[in-house]
Design a protein around this motif. Structure first.
Motif, PDB file in Angstrom:
ATOM      1  N   ALA A  57       0.831  -1.202   0.000  1.00  0.00           N
ATOM      2  CA  ALA A  57       0.000   0.000   0.000  1.00  0.00           C
ATOM      3  C   ALA A  57       0.865   1.251   0.000  1.00  0.00           C
ATOM      4  N   GLN A  58       1.949   1.227   0.784  1.00  0.00           N
ATOM      5  CA  GLN A  58       2.856   2.368   0.833  1.00  0.00           C
ATOM      6  C   GLN A  58       3.549   2.600  -0.508  1.00  0.00           C
ATOM      7  N   ALA A  59       3.719   1.528  -1.273  1.00  0.00           N
ATOM      8  CA  ALA A  59       4.337   1.636  -2.599  1.00  0.00           C
ATOM      9  C   ALA A  59       3.322   1.998  -3.678  1.00  0.00           C
ATOM     10  N   GLY A  60       2.069   2.207  -3.291  1.00  0.00           N
ATOM     11  CA  GLY A  60       1.026   2.576  -4.246  1.00  0.00           C
ATOM     12  C   GLY A  60       0.360   1.398  -4.911  1.00  0.00           C
ATOM     13  N   ASN A  61       0.634   0.202  -4.433  1.00  0.00           N
ATOM     14  CA  ASN A  61       0.042  -1.004  -5.015  1.00  0.00           C
ATOM     15  C   ASN A  61      -0.911  -1.623  -3.989  1.00  0.00           C
ATOM     16  N   VAL A  62      -2.089  -1.026  -3.866  1.00  0.00           N
ATOM     17  CA  VAL A  62      -3.048  -1.453  -2.845  1.00  0.00           C
ATOM     18  C   VAL A  62      -3.555  -2.859  -3.151  1.00  0.00           C
ATOM     19  N   CYS A  63      -3.596  -3.683  -2.134  1.00  0.00           N
ATOM     20  CA  CYS A  63      -4.039  -5.070  -2.313  1.00  0.00           C
ATOM     21  C   CYS A  63      -5.553  -5.147  -2.426  1.00  0.00           C
ATOM     22  N   ILE A  64      -6.017  -6.120  -3.179  1.00  0.00           N
ATOM     23  CA  ILE A  64      -7.455  -6.391  -3.271  1.00  0.00           C
ATOM     24  C   ILE A  64      -7.915  -7.163  -2.045  1.00  0.00           C
ATOM     25  N   ALA A  65      -7.171  -8.207  -1.700  1.00  0.00           N
ATOM     26  CA  ALA A  65      -7.551  -9.056  -0.562  1.00  0.00           C
ATOM     27  C   ALA A  65      -6.307  -9.450   0.216  1.00  0.00           C
ATOM     28  N   SER A  66      -6.477  -9.575   1.534  1.00  0.00           N
ATOM     29  CA  SER A  66      -5.371  -9.960   2.414  1.00  0.00           C
ATOM     30  C   SER A  66      -5.830 -11.062   3.356  1.00  0.00           C
ATOM     31  N   PHE A  67      -4.945 -12.050   3.545  1.00  0.00           N
ATOM     32  CA  PHE A  67      -5.201 -13.137   4.494  1.00  0.00           C
ATOM     33  C   PHE A  67      -3.899 -13.868   4.750  1.00  0.00           C
ATOM     34  N   ASP A  68      -3.916 -14.785   5.704  1.00  0.00           N
ATOM     35  CA  ASP A  68      -2.733 -15.581   6.045  1.00  0.00           C
ATOM     36  C   ASP A  68      -2.871 -16.960   5.421  1.00  0.00           C
ATOM     37  N   TRP A  69      -1.888 -17.351   4.642  1.00  0.00           N
ATOM     38  CA  TRP A  69      -1.933 -18.672   4.009  1.00  0.00           C
ATOM     39  C   TRP A  69      -1.955 -19.787   5.047  1.00  0.00           C
ATOM     40  N   SER A  70      -1.278 -19.562   6.159  1.00  0.00           N
ATOM     41  CA  SER A  70      -1.190 -20.616   7.180  1.00  0.00           C
ATOM     42  C   SER A  70      -2.544 -20.945   7.791  1.00  0.00           C
ATOM     43  N   CYS A  71      -3.470 -19.996   7.744  1.00  0.00           N
ATOM     44  CA  CYS A  71      -4.800 -20.207   8.323  1.00  0.00           C
ATOM     45  C   CYS A  71      -5.890 -20.266   7.264  1.00  0.00           C
ATOM     46  N   SER A  72      -5.526 -20.168   5.976  1.00  0.00           N
ATOM     47  CA  SER A  72      -6.487 -20.102   4.865  1.00  0.00           C
ATOM     48  C   SER A  72      -7.435 -18.928   5.032  1.00  0.00           C
ATOM     49  N   GLY A  73      -7.017 -17.943   5.766  1.00  0.00           N
ATOM     50  CA  GLY A  73      -7.790 -16.735   6.053  1.00  0.00           C
ATOM     51  C   GLY A  73      -6.966 -15.918   7.037  1.00  0.00           C
ATOM     52  N   ILE A  74      -7.544 -14.851   7.566  1.00  0.00           N
ATOM     53  CA  ILE A  74      -6.814 -14.099   8.583  1.00  0.00           C
ATOM     54  C   ILE A  74      -6.843 -14.891   9.885  1.00  0.00           C
ATOM     55  N   CYS A  75      -5.682 -15.201  10.404  1.00  0.00           N
ATOM     56  CA  CYS A  75      -5.619 -15.940  11.671  1.00  0.00           C
ATOM     57  C   CYS A  75      -6.273 -15.102  12.781  1.00  0.00           C
ATOM     58  N   LYS A  76      -7.200 -15.721  13.512  1.00  0.00           N
ATOM     59  CA  LYS A  76      -7.961 -15.024  14.556  1.00  0.00           C
ATOM     60  C   LYS A  76      -8.566 -13.742  13.979  1.00  0.00           C
ATOM     61  N   SER A  77      -9.328 -13.901  12.912  1.00  0.00           N
ATOM     62  CA  SER A  77      -9.810 -12.749  12.144  1.00  0.00           C
ATOM     63  C   SER A  77     -10.691 -11.804  12.961  1.00  0.00           C
ATOM     64  N   VAL A  78     -11.474 -12.324  13.909  1.00  0.00           N
ATOM     65  CA  VAL A  78     -12.360 -11.461  14.694  1.00  0.00           C
ATOM     66  C   VAL A  78     -11.551 -10.397  15.427  1.00  0.00           C
ATOM     67  N   GLU A  79     -10.407 -10.790  15.975  1.00  0.00           N
ATOM     68  CA  GLU A  79      -9.557  -9.840  16.699  1.00  0.00           C
ATOM     69  C   GLU A  79      -8.624  -9.057  15.781  1.00  0.00           C
ATOM     70  N   LYS A  80      -8.237  -9.648  14.652  1.00  0.00           N
ATOM     71  CA  LYS A  80      -7.155  -9.072  13.856  1.00  0.00           C
ATOM     72  C   LYS A  80      -7.614  -8.293  12.627  1.00  0.00           C
ATOM     73  N   ILE A  81      -8.824  -8.520  12.133  1.00  0.00           N
ATOM     74  CA  ILE A  81      -9.219  -7.909  10.871  1.00  0.00           C
ATOM     75  C   ILE A  81      -9.279  -6.380  10.959  1.00  0.00           C
ATOM     76  N   LYS A  82      -9.605  -5.849  12.118  1.00  0.00           N
ATOM     77  CA  LYS A  82      -9.626  -4.401  12.275  1.00  0.00           C
ATOM     78  C   LYS A  82      -8.227  -3.825  12.119  1.00  0.00           C
ATOM     79  N   PHE A  83      -7.231  -4.499  12.671  1.00  0.00           N
ATOM     80  CA  PHE A  83      -5.835  -4.069  12.526  1.00  0.00           C
ATOM     81  C   PHE A  83      -5.420  -4.118  11.049  1.00  0.00           C
ATOM     82  N   VAL A  84      -5.805  -5.180  10.355  1.00  0.00           N
ATOM     83  CA  VAL A  84      -5.481  -5.293   8.933  1.00  0.00           C
ATOM     84  C   VAL A  84      -6.134  -4.151   8.156  1.00  0.00           C
ATOM     85  N   HIS A  85      -7.380  -3.838   8.510  1.00  0.00           N
ATOM     86  CA  HIS A  85      -8.099  -2.771   7.829  1.00  0.00           C
ATOM     87  C   HIS A  85      -7.420  -1.414   8.047  1.00  0.00           C
TER      88      HIS A  85
END
Length: 394
Positions: free
Chosen positions: A351-379
């Motif tokens: 994002a800082q390089a001007g290449n904003v991602c469409i979607a973000s997640f952790d491959w190790s969890c097949s989604g955002i790990c502990k998404s309920v707590e962490k998705i706000k931080f990602v946002h």
């Protein structure tokens, strides 16, 4: 003067007779031999002339036949092209007819029955996003509503102004009118952001749920793209919409992070493939397909699934199933790596390089790990900002 008479002895008469007879026979044989030779020569010449005439006639007929065959082949080729064009037209009409019938059936179930002179009208949209969720995922849904998914009036405005439809997609429980269904009814009345499917919920029924989602969405909305995303993935809707818009003119596109992972034959592993034998020897890989966290398909492909949903085979893994449905079709696979960025710092650096991602997640969890707590931080770290969505060029 008296002439002298020559007298021949009587004994010479038989000799002379025999001699004259032999001389006559000899001359006769030579004469008939010459005639037979001439006749044979004439006959041979006639035969050669006849063969030449027959040969010329055959060559003429052969040439005419070849010319006729070429003309026939040209006509067959033209007919074949015409049939192909007709097949494509029929295919498109069938898809439109099926979509119209599905829309009619859906409208009968969801609202007033149209009159005989009134056809059900599907709502026009740019893209329809189905967020896959489960009964037990209420907290995940709330975390999505609090971050990248608009709520209330903004959700309706997004649909009306941008043609972007976002819904949580879910079926029903195996027990009619269970406590789970009633809880979902209450949540739906509060947020009005669900797409209810005629599907019995279950982890091992994701492939069936995917088919039903596309069929239901096609029946309800006439969209350019149909999207499936999991409820533990962060999405930047504006960037996503602008990316899809670049492929709007293409008839059959399949967009996502393409992969071809190993076919797992061991029963003890998480993504075991019971039909591993269909993919060749042990250790083989799957065909290329989009990873299941998020992907998009164009209208024609969604309509194809809607028409053929009852005969499309389901594999153990939903993303593999979707990829298998497009094998043998004229489909453009688009490997869009911005649809599978990692969580911070990966998406943050991009994002800082001007290449904003469409979607973000952790491959190790097949989604955002502990998404309920962490998705706000990602946002907060990787979100595009609210204005990017409303200013996205479609």
């Amino acid at each position: 003067m008296k002439s002298k008479t020559v007298k021949v002895s009587v004994k010479w008469i038989p000799i002379f007779s025999i001699s004259f007879f032999l001389i006559g026979m000899l001359l006769t044989n030579r004469f008939w031999g010459s005639l037979e030779s001439n006749n044979q020569l004439i006959t041979q010449q006639r035969r050669e002339q006849e063969l030449q005439i027959v040969s010329e006639d055959c060559n003429t007929k052969k040439k005419k036949a070849e010319d006729k065959d070429n003309d026939v082949m040209k006509e067959v080729y033209k007919t074949h092209e015409a049939i192909q064009g007709l097949d494509k037209s029929i295919s498109m009409l069938q898809m439109e007819l099926s979509a119209s019938r599905s829309a009619q059936e859906k409208s009968r179930g969801d609202g007033p029955t149209p009159t005989a002179n009134q056809e059900p009208v599907r709502k026009k949209a740019f893209m329809v996003i189905g967020i896959n969720t489960a009964f037990s995922s209420r907290k995940r849904r709330d975390s999505v509503r609090e971050t990248w998914m608009p709520r209330g009036d903004k959700l309706l405005r997004l649909e009306e102004e941008k043609g972007i439809v976002v819904r949580f997609m879910i079926g029903h429980s195996a027990t009619s009118n269970s406590i789970l269904d009633r809880a979902l009814d209450s949540e739906e009345a509060q947020h009005k952001d669900f797409l209810r499917l005629e599907h019995v919920e279950g982890y091992h029924e994701l492939s069936a749920k995917t088919k039903i989602f596309f069929a239901t969405a096609v029946a309800k909305w006439d969209a350019d793209f149909y999207v499936k995303v999991d409820d533990d993935v962060h999405v930047n809707l504006g960037t996503f919409a602008a990316t899809l818009a670049r492929h709007r003119s293409k008839p059959r596109v399949y967009i996502g992070c393409m992969k071809s992972g190993p076919v797992l034959a061991q029963k003890s592993v998480k993504y075991h493939e019971p039909e591993y034998w269909k993919f060749g020897e042990e250790g083989n890989k799957y065909f290329r397909h989009a990873t299941g966290q998020i992907y998009a398909i164009s209208k024609d492909l969604a309509t194809y699934i809607s028409i053929n949903q009852h005969i499309l085979h389901k594999h153990a893994n939903e993303d593999v199933s979707l990829g298998s449905w497009f094998i043998g079709l004229e489909v453009e696979h688009i490997d869009e790596r911005n649809m599978c960025c990692g969580t911070p710092p990966d998406c943050e650096w991009k994002a800082q390089a001007g290449n904003v991602c469409i979607a973000s997640f952790d491959w190790s969890c097949s989604g955002i790990c502990k998404s309920v707590e962490k998705i706000k931080f990602v946002h907060e770290q990787c979100g595009e900002g609210e204005e990017a969505l409303w200013h996205a060029l479609l």
